[in-house]
Design a protein around this motif. Structure first.
Motif, short mmCIF file in Angstrom:
data_model
loop_
_atom_site.label_atom_id
_atom_site.label_comp_id
_atom_site.label_asym_id
_atom_site.label_seq_id
_atom_site.Cartn_x
_atom_site.Cartn_y
_atom_site.Cartn_z
N ARG A 71 -5.29 -21.72 -48.43
CA ARG A 71 -4.81 -21.28 -49.74
C ARG A 71 -5.45 -22.11 -50.85
NH1 ARG A 71 1.31 -20.86 -50.52
NH2 ARG A 71 0.57 -19.37 -52.08
N ASP A 72 -5.32 -21.63 -52.06
CA ASP A 72 -5.91 -22.30 -53.21
C ASP A 72 -5.33 -23.71 -53.39
OD1 ASP A 72 -7.68 -22.10 -55.54
OD2 ASP A 72 -5.83 -22.26 -56.72
N ASP A 73 -4.08 -23.91 -52.98
CA ASP A 73 -3.46 -25.24 -53.11
C ASP A 73 -3.75 -26.15 -51.94
OD1 ASP A 73 -1.89 -24.24 -51.08
OD2 ASP A 73 -0.01 -24.27 -52.20
N GLY A 74 -4.56 -25.68 -50.97
CA GLY A 74 -4.95 -26.51 -49.85
C GLY A 74 -4.16 -26.28 -48.58
N GLU A 75 -3.04 -25.57 -48.66
CA GLU A 75 -2.23 -25.31 -47.47
C GLU A 75 -2.99 -24.39 -46.52
OE1 GLU A 75 2.35 -24.03 -46.48
OE2 GLU A 75 1.26 -22.84 -47.99
N LEU A 76 -2.91 -24.69 -45.22
CA LEU A 76 -3.51 -23.84 -44.20
C LEU A 76 -2.45 -22.92 -43.63
CD1 LEU A 76 -5.77 -26.34 -42.20
CD2 LEU A 76 -6.23 -25.18 -44.37
N LEU A 77 -2.77 -21.65 -43.46
CA LEU A 77 -1.89 -20.67 -42.85
C LEU A 77 -2.58 -20.11 -41.62
CD1 LEU A 77 -0.60 -18.67 -45.96
CD2 LEU A 77 0.45 -20.65 -44.85
N THR A 368 -12.32 -19.94 -39.17
CA THR A 368 -12.63 -21.26 -39.69
C THR A 368 -12.34 -21.34 -41.18
OG1 THR A 368 -14.40 -21.48 -38.04
CG2 THR A 368 -14.47 -22.98 -39.92
N VAL A 369 -11.90 -22.53 -41.62
CA VAL A 369 -11.78 -22.84 -43.05
C VAL A 369 -12.51 -24.14 -43.31
CG1 VAL A 369 -9.58 -21.64 -43.33
CG2 VAL A 369 -9.59 -24.09 -42.77
N GLN A 370 -12.94 -24.33 -44.56
CA GLN A 370 -13.56 -25.58 -44.96
C GLN A 370 -12.61 -26.34 -45.86
OE1 GLN A 370 -17.42 -25.35 -47.01
NE2 GLN A 370 -18.01 -27.26 -45.98
N LEU A 371 -12.47 -27.62 -45.60
CA LEU A 371 -11.57 -28.46 -46.37
C LEU A 371 -12.28 -29.02 -47.61
CD1 LEU A 371 -9.91 -30.42 -43.43
CD2 LEU A 371 -9.21 -28.23 -44.47
N LYS A 372 -11.52 -29.65 -48.45
CA LYS A 372 -12.06 -30.18 -49.71
C LYS A 372 -13.16 -31.19 -49.48
CE LYS A 372 -10.44 -32.04 -54.14
NZ LYS A 372 -9.24 -32.52 -54.90
N ASP A 373 -13.07 -31.97 -48.39
CA ASP A 373 -14.07 -32.99 -48.11
C ASP A 373 -15.30 -32.46 -47.40
OD1 ASP A 373 -13.20 -32.54 -45.54
OD2 ASP A 373 -12.52 -34.59 -45.15
N GLY A 374 -15.35 -31.13 -47.19
CA GLY A 374 -16.50 -30.50 -46.55
C GLY A 374 -16.37 -30.32 -45.06
N SER A 375 -15.40 -30.97 -44.44
CA SER A 375 -15.20 -30.78 -43.00
C SER A 375 -14.59 -29.42 -42.73
CB SER A 375 -14.30 -31.89 -42.45
OG SER A 375 -13.00 -31.83 -43.01
N LEU A 376 -14.57 -29.03 -41.46
CA LEU A 376 -14.16 -27.69 -41.06
C LEU A 376 -13.04 -27.75 -40.05
CD1 LEU A 376 -17.83 -26.59 -40.65
CD2 LEU A 376 -16.32 -25.57 -42.35
N VAL A 377 -12.19 -26.74 -40.08
CA VAL A 377 -11.13 -26.57 -39.09
C VAL A 377 -11.29 -25.18 -38.49
CG1 VAL A 377 -8.65 -26.49 -38.63
CG2 VAL A 377 -9.56 -28.10 -40.33
N THR A 378 -11.37 -25.10 -37.18
CA THR A 378 -11.49 -23.83 -36.47
C THR A 378 -10.35 -23.72 -35.48
OG1 THR A 378 -13.91 -23.82 -36.66
CG2 THR A 378 -12.94 -22.40 -34.97
N VAL A 379 -9.72 -22.55 -35.44
CA VAL A 379 -8.64 -22.29 -34.49
C VAL A 379 -8.99 -21.05 -33.68
CG1 VAL A 379 -6.20 -21.73 -34.21
CG2 VAL A 379 -6.90 -23.36 -35.97
N TRP A 380 -8.70 -21.09 -32.38
CA TRP A 380 -8.90 -19.94 -31.51
C TRP A 380 -7.80 -19.91 -30.48
CZ3 TRP A 380 -11.71 -24.42 -31.39
CH2 TRP A 380 -11.72 -25.15 -30.19
N TYR A 381 -7.77 -18.86 -29.67
CA TYR A 381 -6.82 -18.82 -28.56
C TYR A 381 -7.58 -19.00 -27.26
CZ TYR A 381 -7.64 -14.37 -26.10
OH TYR A 381 -8.16 -13.38 -25.32
N GLU A 382 -6.89 -19.56 -26.24
CA GLU A 382 -7.58 -19.82 -24.98
C GLU A 382 -6.57 -20.00 -23.86
OE1 GLU A 382 -10.60 -23.20 -23.10
OE2 GLU A 382 -10.41 -22.97 -25.28
N LYS A 383 -6.84 -19.37 -22.74
CA LYS A 383 -6.05 -19.59 -21.54
C LYS A 383 -6.62 -20.82 -20.84
CE LYS A 383 -3.75 -17.07 -17.84
NZ LYS A 383 -3.61 -15.75 -17.16
N ILE A 384 -5.99 -21.95 -21.09
CA ILE A 384 -6.53 -23.22 -20.63
C ILE A 384 -6.04 -23.55 -19.22
CG2 ILE A 384 -6.78 -24.13 -22.96
CD1 ILE A 384 -4.19 -25.64 -22.59
N ALA A 385 -6.74 -24.47 -18.56
CA ALA A 385 -6.41 -24.81 -17.18
C ALA A 385 -5.03 -25.43 -17.06
CB ALA A 385 -7.47 -25.76 -16.63
N ALA A 386 -4.57 -26.11 -18.11
CA ALA A 386 -3.30 -26.82 -18.04
C ALA A 386 -2.09 -25.93 -18.30
CB ALA A 386 -3.30 -27.98 -19.03
#
Length: 400
Positions: A71-77, A368-386
């Motif tokens: 979001r414009d205020d920095g919150e991630l949804l 993916t979204v990019q944060l104010k400091d230029g870093s990135l956050v990526t979220v996905w779904y996955e059927k993991i081994a655990a």
């Protein structure tokens, strides 16, 4: 021929996929780039992963097909489908929030839960601050249920039958469709659902001229087609804007199977709109195709290969002007990959591996979204081994 409705309204009171892609098998080699946008052998950027972790709260549930927005205020949804299995009658639309750039996440909020299976969760914040969230229904789980003897005494089947029998067959069929909900108070309250004719998992795209567009495919109307919806009133109503053509030699549908699915679009800085398509035609099967518009989405080029195996693609404009695509990679190395384009989609870099430790193909749909400091956050779904059920995984990373 049945025509699409001219306008679809999304008024805001205060109420709270037939897609299960049959995963393309085989190990087809990467197609050689043939035209227009291609993957290239120029210097490959590198993904520097800060951390990767599971962010699901309810690890006894299956989580699928997320979309992340900042979001414009920095919150991630983060919108996604919480459920029991890949295909089951318990799918519902859920939302999580992060106010600290993905370090912590709120408890899931149930946004929508119809009498049948609700899949995907496409979300976007509009230029005016409204939130739009999309979903689609699915009835494939009924096919599995119908194959089991009615006399079979099994707790799982009992629960499935109990859900099925809450409403009549006619009512369940009437529920099949694509839907959008809208919020003007930051997601505290949501409009009643509104039917829209098409769907794609990552939702609409905001344009700089104030319009919103939503590319996808029409599944639940007699006139099956691929195209773009447009909204000129902040997502309150939607009109059909344009059809997207089929590549010569391809078939949009074969029987009841859609060969083009799961589109996502991005407006480049020069105004060109790039749209990616998941391709299931025999030519370049399993690849991402690309189409472009230079007139605001009113006309589109014939889809073409960009030489990228994997899908569906999520597109993001980076702070430095480059375009980032992230996509699932459902063959070894199982996981998620990313590429960048420095020329507005004309060419794409070689892949960056975001995750390559998947135990199988039940994963992907990264956004993916990019944060104010230029870093990135990526979220996905996955059927993991655990875990016996798919979880939401998150990577925080940078491009080097």
């Amino acid at each position: 021929m049945t025509q699409l409705p001219n306008a679809i309204s999304l008024a805001v009171p205060h109420s709270r996929r037939q897609f299960v892609g049959r995963i393309a098998a085989g190990a087809a080699a990467l197609a050689l780039p043939r035209c227009m946008a291609t993957a290239t052998s120029v210097k490959t950027p590198k993904a520097v992963i800060q951390d990767t972790r599971v962010i699901s709260w309810e690890k006894d549930k299956y989580h699928g097909w997320p979309t992340l927005t900042r979001r414009d205020d920095g919150e991630l949804l983060l919108a996604y489908s919480g459920r029991e299995e890949h295909a089951c009658p318990f799918g519902r639309l859920e939302l999580m929030r992060s106010k600290d750039n993905g370090q912590t996440w709120s408890w899931p909020q149930v946004i929508y839960d119809s009498p049948i299976d609700d899949r995907d969760g496409g979300i976007v914040e509009t230029a005016k601050g409204s939130l739009l969230i999309t979903t689609i229904t699915n009835d494939q789980w009924e096919e599995e249920l119908d194959q089991e003897p009615q006399t079979k005494d099994d707790d799982r089947l009992k629960r499935w039958r109990a859900v099925r029998d809450r409403v009549s067959t006619e009512k369940r069929q009437s529920e099949m469709g694509c839907y959008m909900l809208r919020s003007t108070d930051g997601g505290v309250t949501w409009s009643a659902r509104q039917r829209i004719p098409l769907h794609s998992p990552h939702g609409p795209t905001q344009l700089r001229d104030g319009r919103l567009i939503f590319p996808g495919i029409v599944r639940y109307l007699p006139q099956k087609r691929m195209g773009v919806l447009e909204s000129t009133d902040d997502g309150a109503t939607w009109n059909w804007l344009a059809d997207i053509p089929t590549r010569r030699g391809d078939q949009f549908m074969e029987g009841d199977r859609f060969n083009y699915i799961e589109l996502h679009a991005l407006e480049c800085k020069d105004g060109k709109i790039v749209c990616h398509i998941r391709n299931r035609n025999k030519t370049d099967e399993g690849e991402t195709l690309q189409t472009e518009s230079t007139d605001g989405g009113r006309t589109w080029t014939e889809p073409h290969s960009i030489g990228v195996w994997g899908s569906p693609s999520h597109l993001l404009q980076l702070n430095d002007g480059r375009i980032l695509m992230t996509y699932g990679h459902r063959r070894k190395p199982y996981g998620n990959q990313a590429r960048v384009s420095a020329d507005e989609g004309a060419t794409w870099s070689e892949p960056m591996i975001l995750s390559g430790d998947g135990k199988g193909f039940d994963l992907g749909y990264p956004s993916t979204v990019q944060l104010k400091d230029g870093s990135l956050v990526t979220v996905w779904y996955e059927k993991i081994a655990a875990s016996p059920r798919a979880q939401l995984r998150q990577a925080r990373w940078r491009i080097a």
